[in-house]
Design an enzyme around this catalytic site. Sequence first.
Site, PDB file in Angstrom:
ATOM      1  N   TYR A  85       0.839  -1.190   0.000  1.00 14.94           N
ATOM      2  CA  TYR A  85       0.000   0.000   0.000  1.00 14.94           C
ATOM      3  C   TYR A  85       0.874   1.240   0.000  1.00 14.94           C
ATOM      4  CZ  TYR A  85      -3.524   3.423   1.344  1.00 14.94           C
ATOM      5  OH  TYR A  85      -4.354   4.521   1.378  1.00 14.94           O
ATOM      6  N   VAL A  86       0.503   2.168  -0.862  1.00 14.86           N
ATOM      7  CA  VAL A  86       1.123   3.492  -0.883  1.00 14.86           C
ATOM      8  C   VAL A  86      -0.015   4.497  -0.792  1.00 14.86           C
ATOM      9  CG1 VAL A  86       2.485   5.140  -2.220  1.00 14.86           C
ATOM     10  CG2 VAL A  86       3.108   2.712  -2.227  1.00 14.86           C
ATOM     11  N   GLY A  94       7.371   6.335  -6.947  1.00 16.78           N
ATOM     12  CA  GLY A  94       8.328   5.235  -6.954  1.00 16.78           C
ATOM     13  C   GLY A  94       8.365   4.408  -5.683  1.00 16.78           C
ATOM     14  N   GLY A  96       6.039   2.277  -4.349  1.00 19.94           N
ATOM     15  CA  GLY A  96       5.583   0.904  -4.562  1.00 19.94           C
ATOM     16  C   GLY A  96       6.642   0.073  -5.255  1.00 19.94           C
ATOM     17  N   TYR A 130       1.908  -3.789 -11.872  1.00 23.64           N
ATOM     18  CA  TYR A 130       2.602  -5.066 -11.693  1.00 23.64           C
ATOM     19  C   TYR A 130       3.092  -5.632 -13.021  1.00 23.64           C
ATOM     20  CZ  TYR A 130       0.405  -4.972  -7.054  1.00 23.64           C
ATOM     21  OH  TYR A 130      -0.006  -4.620  -5.791  1.00 23.64           O
TER      22      TYR A 130
END
Length: 164
Positions: A85-86, A94, A96, A130
């Site tokens: 989580y960000v 950047g 994550g 991802y």
Amino acid sequence: MIRNALPADVPVIHRMIEDLAEYEKALHEVRATPEHLREALFGARPAAYAHIAENDEGETVGFALWFLNFSTWRGVHGIYLEDLYVRPEARGGGHGKALLTELARICVERGYERLEWSVLNWNKPSIDFYEALGARPQDEWTVYRLTDGALATLGAGGTGTGRV
């Protein structure tokens, strides 16, 4: 900056878990308390690990919580990423990628051969992120889960509602 979580980070990790659950439309499912997290991360027998992402001012802006899994086919451990989580205001900075890079570094350093996680099918921004890193969905597998009453029934020797 990415660093190992410390006991003092537990309240902010807990808050971000709630924020993540709210984003995933499942805040009502969160039962974990800060005490649960403290025991799981820093108790006598830690069952999970966490890393913290900080911005340039030293403020916590994200976290990764993970644990070890094991591949019987490869014969070695891997990492299962339970939560990444960000905070929304820090996304795109950047953090994550830095958290995932740290977990990949740990895998390589320790000889682990997998870094795995799940993502909700509707979470297109995360899926795109991802896949841009080289991760690929394992769409031939379906995740199953026992919880609550079904888990209790089976754990007590019951057979559930279907035929076995």
